[in-house]
Design a protein around this motif. Structure first.
Motif, PDB file in Angstrom:
ATOM      1  N   ALA A 171       0.853  -1.188   0.000  1.00  0.00           N
ATOM      2  CA  ALA A 171       0.000   0.000   0.000  1.00  0.00           C
ATOM      3  C   ALA A 171       0.890   1.240   0.000  1.00  0.00           C
ATOM      4  N   GLN A 172       2.010   1.161   0.716  1.00  0.00           N
ATOM      5  CA  GLN A 172       3.052   2.189   0.746  1.00  0.00           C
ATOM      6  C   GLN A 172       4.393   1.471   0.696  1.00  0.00           C
ATOM      7  N   PRO A 173       5.351   1.970  -0.092  1.00  0.00           N
ATOM      8  CA  PRO A 173       6.620   1.239  -0.241  1.00  0.00           C
ATOM      9  C   PRO A 173       7.379   1.015   1.066  1.00  0.00           C
ATOM     10  N   ALA A 174       7.243   1.911   2.035  1.00  0.00           N
ATOM     11  CA  ALA A 174       7.990   1.779   3.294  1.00  0.00           C
ATOM     12  C   ALA A 174       7.313   0.835   4.287  1.00  0.00           C
ATOM     13  N   GLU A 175       6.097   0.393   3.990  1.00  0.00           N
ATOM     14  CA  GLU A 175       5.351  -0.484   4.895  1.00  0.00           C
ATOM     15  C   GLU A 175       5.567  -1.949   4.525  1.00  0.00           C
TER      16      GLU A 175
END
Length: 195
Positions: A171-175
Motif C-alpha cells: 500500500a506504501q513502499p515503506a510499509e
C-alpha cells in the motif's frame, strides 16, 4: 627438621575428600550437568545467531526459493481476468507464463484495498535474490473492489528475462507488503519440449 615435616603430614591426612572447594558429584549428576551445559551453549549460540545473524559478511541471509515469507492474502496468477468478478478466471489460473501469454494477477484483500499500490518483483532462481522491479511507481487500481492487473507476458520477458520470481504488493513502499506470490516466466528455449 623431622618435627617440622610431621605436623604438615598430619594436617594433610586429616582433610576430608572434597573439602577443598571441589564438588563431589556422582556419575549421574555429572552426566546431567553435562547435558545442561550443552543445552546452555546451544541456546547461547542460537541467540547470538538470531541477534547478529547474516552470512558472516554483513549481508542478510536470503531465504531459499519457495520458503520466503509471503504475506496473506496471496496473489493469484493467471492468463485472464474474469469480467464479472475482476479476479483471475478459475479456468485460466496458472503461475507459468510463456511468450504470447497474457500475464494477469489479482488479490482480494481482507479489507478495502488502497486506491493505488506499489509492486516489487524479485528474481528467486536459486542464486542471490535480486530485485528486478523496485516498488517506486504507484499503480492506480482499475477496480476499487480488488487489486487486479494484466499485461502481455512478452513485456515481462523482455524486461526481466526467463526465471522464477516473487511479487510483493505494498500500500506504501515503506510499509510491510499486503500480498505476495511467486510466478515463473518461461523463455522460448524452456517452452520447447526436450528431446
Amino acid at each position: 627438621m623431622r618435627q617440622r615435616l610431621r605436623p604438615l603430614r598430619a594436617r594433610a591426612m586429616a582433610r576430608r575428600p572434597g573439602a577443598e572447594g571441589k564438588l563431589d558429584l556422582s556419575p549421574r549428576a555429572r552426566r546431567i550437568a553435562g547435558w545442561v551445559a550443552a543445552a546452555l551453549i546451544i541456546g547461547v549460540i542460537a541467540l547470538a545467531f538470531r541477534l547478529l545473524g547474516g552470512n558472516g559478511d554483513g549481508t542478510v541471509v536470503n531465504p531459499s526459493p519457495g520458503t520466503s515469507a509471503v504475506p496473506a492474502p496471496s496473489i493469484r496468477f493467471g492468463t485472464a481476468l474474469d469480467p464479472a468478478t475482476g479476479e483471475i478466471a478459475s479456468d485460466a489460473e496458472t503461475a507459468r507464463f510463456a511468450a504470447g501469454d497474457t500475464f494477469a494477477y489479482s488479490v482480494t484483500p481482507s479489507g478495502s484495498p488502497p486506491t493505488e499500490v506499489y509492486v516489487e518483483v524479485r528474481r528467486v532462481d536459486g542464486g542471490p535474490i535480486e530485485t528486478v522491479q523496485e516498488p517506486i511507481g504507484a499503480q492506480p487500481l482499475v477496480d476499487p473492489r480488488l487489486i487486479a492487473f494484466s499485461v502481455p507476458a512478452d513485456r515481462l520477458l523482455a524486461d526481466f528475462g526467463p526465471g522464477r520470481y516473487e511479487m510483493l504488493i505494498y500500500a506504501q513502499p515503506a510499509e510491510e507488503p499486503i500480498a505476495g506470490g511467486e510466478f515463473e516466466l518461461i523463455g522460448a528455449e524452456s517452452a520447447a519440449p526436450s528431446p
